[in-house]
Design a protein around this motif. Structure first.
Motif, mmCIF file in Angstrom:
data_model
loop_
_atom_site.group_PDB
_atom_site.id
_atom_site.type_symbol
_atom_site.label_atom_id
_atom_site.label_comp_id
_atom_site.label_asym_id
_atom_site.label_seq_id
_atom_site.Cartn_x
_atom_site.Cartn_y
_atom_site.Cartn_z
ATOM 1 N N GLY A 190 23.059 20.473 79.890
ATOM 2 C CA GLY A 190 22.913 19.487 78.989
ATOM 3 C C GLY A 190 21.781 19.816 77.808
ATOM 4 O O GLY A 190 21.511 18.943 77.085
ATOM 5 N N SER A 191 21.500 21.243 77.782
ATOM 6 C CA SER A 191 20.549 21.445 76.796
ATOM 7 C C SER A 191 21.504 21.792 75.367
ATOM 8 O O SER A 191 22.572 21.562 75.318
ATOM 9 N N ASP A 195 24.227 23.909 75.831
ATOM 10 C CA ASP A 195 25.770 23.669 76.503
ATOM 11 C C ASP A 195 26.318 22.568 75.422
ATOM 12 O O ASP A 195 27.578 22.681 75.490
ATOM 13 N N ARG A 196 25.518 21.783 74.510
ATOM 14 C CA ARG A 196 26.375 20.935 73.638
ATOM 15 C C ARG A 196 27.303 21.946 72.699
ATOM 16 O O ARG A 196 28.390 21.675 72.383
#
Lengths: 156, 214
Positions: B19-20, B23-24
């Motif tokens: 979710g960092s 990752d996006r």
């Protein structure tokens, strides 16, 4: 009388002329005047006959037939007649039909005249027998030769 | 480990956590890239159909180089038949026809080959105008006529009628035949019968061959 050079170029001038190469002749008409070396011949109609191979260069002119008031002038001779035949091979001019030859003040008339161009000798005789080339026959004249000679006065 | 090392490691750990930011980015790329490929492919397929507008250009009629004459032939050959049905050919280095209305062809260095009773004959000239209807060649300048057996006729500015194999000139003319050189106001010659008629202060000059006697 100088010897006439019959191989000199011949200049013709006339109103019309027609060269008929197949018949090896040229017909000139309309006050024809012919000039060769120092001789001139004027006539109404002249037929030039040439023989020999015309292909390899200038032709061998063999005969000139002049008719219709022929007048021949040479350095000291002039002759007048109805018909004239100039045979280049034998270098003789034959004139027919009340010929009048004047040479150095003397005039001679006759039926037929024969001039030898080599020697300049002129023979006149009275007989003008024989049909002319243009078809009508010349009547036999009285066969006389007339002449008028001027006698040079010898002074005293 | 040093303070900085600990901070470095924690930044990289934060970067690697699910979710960092990273990752996006990867999630966006996973969906974005295939779509971009599809769009690109569609564009490449459809592009020529729509983009045709700016490739064409307007042909300006007056700025184009218009040829003056209608027909220009480099080495032209014209064939025809004379009145006896024998073929003749007319070869020209260059033939120009002004317009289809007039059947006249202007020719440069032309040569006509005609059939005569005793074989072929050639007629050579530098410039002429060939009228296709009347099959006559009006020649300006010198003319050379050579027959099969060596007969020659050189003259100038005459009109040659290829049908009747005659030559006529109404302007003063001069020329040369085997018999001699001639000149006069009008010439009319029958090439077949080899009769040359000159009218109007006609001159003829014959240089008799040296008599072979003595």
């Amino acid at each position: 009388q100088t010897r006439h050079n019959t191989n000199a170029p011949i200049d013709f001038s006339a109103q019309h002329f027609e060269i008929q190469d197949r018949a090896n002749r040229a017909i000139l008409s309309g006050n024809v005047s012919i000039q060769q070396a120092e001789m001139t011949l004027d006539a109404a109609r002249v037929t030039v006959r040439y023989t020999g191979q015309v292909i390899d260069g200038s032709p061998q002119v063999s005969r000139l037939d002049a008719s219709g008031g022929v007048f021949i002038k040479r350095p000291d001779q002039t002759a007048r007649a109805q018909y004239a035949v100039y045979d280049l091979n034998s270098r003789v001019i034959t004139m027919l039909g009340n010929v009048r030859l004047t040479q150095g003040g003397n005039t001679i008339g006759g039926g037929r005249l024969r001039i030898d161009l080599d020697t300049g000798k002129a023979v006149i005789d009275g007989s003008s027998v024989g049909s002319s080339r243009s078809g009508e026959t010349t009547t036999h004249e009285n066969g006389r030769v007339t002449g008028r000679f001027s006698v040079p006065d010898r002074g005293q | 480990m040093s303070e900085i090392a600990k901070q470095m490691r924690s930044r990289r750990q934060r970067w690697a956590e699910p979710g960092s930011g990273h990752d996006r980015i990867v999630a966006i790329m996973q969906a974005g890239l295939p779509m971009a490929i599809g769009v690109l492919a569609a564009f490449l397929v459809m592009a020529p159909l729509f983009k045709g507008g700016d490739v064409s250009f307007l042909l300006a009629k007056d700025k184009v180089d218009v040829a003056k004459e209608r027909l220009k032939i480099q080495s032209a050959t014209y064939r025809g038949e004379d009145d006896k049905g024998r073929a003749f050919t007319l070869v020209a280095g260059q033939a120009v026809q002004k317009s289809s209305a007039e059947p006249v062809v202007r020719m440069k260095d032309l040569a006509a080959q005609i059939q005569l009773s005793d074989g072929p004959a050639r007629l050579v000239a530098q410039q002429g105008r060939y009228d296709m209807d009347s099959q006559k060649v009006k020649i300006e300048g010198p003319i050379k006529f050579r027959a099969a057996d060596g007969y020659q006729l050189d003259t100038r500015d005459a009109t040659v009628d290829l049908r009747t194999r005659t030559m006529k000139s109404d302007s003063p003319v001069s020329g040369r035949t085997p018999l001699g050189t001639f000149s006069g106001d009008e010439l009319s010659a029958d090439l077949e019968k080899r009769i040359i008629r000159i009218d109007g202060n006609a001159h003829l000059r014959i240089v008799p061959k040296q008599a072979n006697r003595r």
